[in-house]
Design an enzyme around this catalytic site. Sequence first.
Site, PDB file in Angstrom:
ATOM      1  N   ARG A  25      -1.847  20.281  53.544  1.00 33.81           N
ATOM      2  CA  ARG A  25      -1.407  21.653  53.835  1.00 33.81           C
ATOM      3  C   ARG A  25      -1.454  22.542  52.593  1.00 33.81           C
ATOM      4  O   ARG A  25      -1.797  23.725  52.691  1.00 33.81           O
ATOM      5  CB  ARG A  25      -0.018  21.624  54.478  1.00 33.81           C
ATOM      6  CG  ARG A  25      -0.103  21.008  55.863  1.00 33.81           C
ATOM      7  CD  ARG A  25       1.115  21.229  56.723  1.00 33.81           C
ATOM      8  NE  ARG A  25       0.842  20.753  58.084  1.00 33.81           N
ATOM      9  CZ  ARG A  25       1.735  20.681  59.051  1.00 33.81           C
ATOM     10  NH1 ARG A  25       2.986  21.063  58.817  1.00 33.81           N
ATOM     11  NH2 ARG A  25       1.408  20.242  60.255  1.00 33.81           N
ATOM     12  N   ARG A  72      -6.075  -3.279  49.411  1.00 37.44           N
ATOM     13  CA  ARG A  72      -6.449  -3.598  48.024  1.00 37.44           C
ATOM     14  C   ARG A  72      -7.927  -3.969  48.086  1.00 37.44           C
ATOM     15  O   ARG A  72      -8.276  -5.020  48.617  1.00 37.44           O
ATOM     16  CB  ARG A  72      -5.619  -4.757  47.491  1.00 37.44           C
ATOM     17  CG  ARG A  72      -4.097  -4.526  47.626  1.00 37.44           C
ATOM     18  CD  ARG A  72      -3.312  -5.622  46.944  1.00 37.44           C
ATOM     19  NE  ARG A  72      -1.950  -5.704  47.438  1.00 37.44           N
ATOM     20  CZ  ARG A  72      -0.970  -4.887  47.104  1.00 37.44           C
ATOM     21  NH1 ARG A  72      -1.193  -3.907  46.260  1.00 37.44           N
ATOM     22  NH2 ARG A  72       0.249  -5.045  47.588  1.00 37.44           N
ATOM     23  N   GLY A 102      -0.232   3.117  43.429  1.00 40.71           N
ATOM     24  CA  GLY A 102       0.501   2.651  42.245  1.00 40.71           C
ATOM     25  C   GLY A 102      -0.428   2.326  41.091  1.00 40.71           C
ATOM     26  O   GLY A 102      -1.544   2.851  40.996  1.00 40.71           O
ATOM     27  N   ASN A 103       0.018   1.423  40.248  1.00 42.12           N
ATOM     28  CA  ASN A 103      -0.721   1.084  39.024  1.00 42.12           C
ATOM     29  C   ASN A 103      -2.174   0.670  39.243  1.00 42.12           C
ATOM     30  O   ASN A 103      -3.074   1.127  38.541  1.00 42.12           O
ATOM     31  CB  ASN A 103      -0.023  -0.086  38.331  1.00 42.12           C
ATOM     32  CG  ASN A 103       1.245   0.376  37.688  1.00 42.12           C
ATOM     33  OD1 ASN A 103       1.337   1.538  37.312  1.00 42.12           O
ATOM     34  ND2 ASN A 103       2.227  -0.494  37.581  1.00 42.12           N
ATOM     35  N   SER A 105      -4.095   1.341  41.725  1.00 45.00           N
ATOM     36  CA  SER A 105      -4.862   2.497  42.201  1.00 45.00           C
ATOM     37  C   SER A 105      -5.228   3.410  41.037  1.00 45.00           C
ATOM     38  O   SER A 105      -6.333   3.944  40.974  1.00 45.00           O
ATOM     39  CB  SER A 105      -4.032   3.300  43.204  1.00 45.00           C
ATOM     40  OG  SER A 105      -3.399   2.445  44.113  1.00 45.00           O
ATOM     41  N   ASP A 128       7.801  -0.398  44.192  1.00 47.63           N
ATOM     42  CA  ASP A 128       8.242  -1.123  42.992  1.00 47.63           C
ATOM     43  C   ASP A 128       8.857  -0.238  41.901  1.00 47.63           C
ATOM     44  O   ASP A 128       9.532  -0.738  41.008  1.00 47.63           O
ATOM     45  CB  ASP A 128       7.060  -1.887  42.372  1.00 47.63           C
ATOM     46  CG  ASP A 128       6.456  -2.895  43.330  1.00 47.63           C
ATOM     47  OD1 ASP A 128       7.133  -3.260  44.312  1.00 47.63           O
ATOM     48  OD2 ASP A 128       5.315  -3.318  43.103  1.00 47.63           O
TER      49      ASP A 128
END
Length: 319
Positions: A25, A72, A102-103, A105, A128
């Site tokens: 958006r 993953r 997260g990390n 990615s 996490d």
Amino acid sequence: MKRIAVMTTGGDAPGMNAAIRSVVRCGCASGVEVMGVFRGWWGLINEELKPFNHRSVSGIINQGGTILKTQRCHEFNTEEGQQRAFNTVKKYDIEGLIVIGGNGSFAAAHRFYQKYGVPCIGIAASIDNDVNGIDMTIGSDTAINTALAAIDNIRDTATSMERVFVVEVMGRGCGYIALSVALAGGCEDVIIPEIKYDISKICHDIVNGNLKGKISWIVVLAEGVAKAADITKQISEITSLECRAVTLGHIQRGGRPTAVSRDLALHLGKAAVDRLLAGETDKAVGFVKGEISAVDFEKAIMKKEFNVGRWYNLIKILS
Ligand code: F6P
């Protein structure tokens, strides 16, 4: 920029949908087209993407998981996988990527930017809360509340049957979830990757507590250290008390996102769009000391630094 793409990668986290809604958006409001990529990097490799509009993200703000799906993706670690992902980016004229994850990615997004120069902004989402340099990841507040509700239930049976419980929570290599639920749940002990534990000291405290009339004991165990069943066995053998093991597992990853997780996601979705359109790249947006900011991917993927001692000491004082 005329067209950007958004994806969710790695483990899902409650609030990812709110982040997608905000990205789509806010992108539309800024006059940029937003493509939704399905199953993270896999979707770029396999051309699984489609244009999203304002309506595509209706009714998802309160849903856990991610409407974009996630995985993953091991194929993205290969040269061929990365090249195919880049081919898709070129084919669809995608000028920037927003990666919600997260990390793992962010490490992948960093590599992609370094190799192909595709601008990438990350939005930190993981139960996490292990992204370095930012206060809190999307989803961690929800997961902590889910785990806390379970601990409260366990306390009822622990006091009624006067038992010791070892409750294993998620968090991979980070003790944040364990510390947070142990403190908020009034738990007697916590075992986390950041601090070496001493099983005989834990048992000594339990037996001492018992002698002083303490009737239940909950030890929160971060999954990165050991298995609940193994710690339970050790405590039971040393203390001769009745012990039970509980592993909370994936229930911590699901459920309706809390207001904290949603608000965070909505603010960060806008911040990610604004920064990408302003020409920023190779960093993750997040709150830093209460203000919206951004942290370079290279720093974000390092081991999270936080005041472990402050939590740990308070848990011990209050137990
Ligand atoms: O990173 C989020 C997380 O839930 C960790 O806490 C946990 O170790 C891991 O993902 C579990 O991954 P999977 O769902 O692939 O088993």
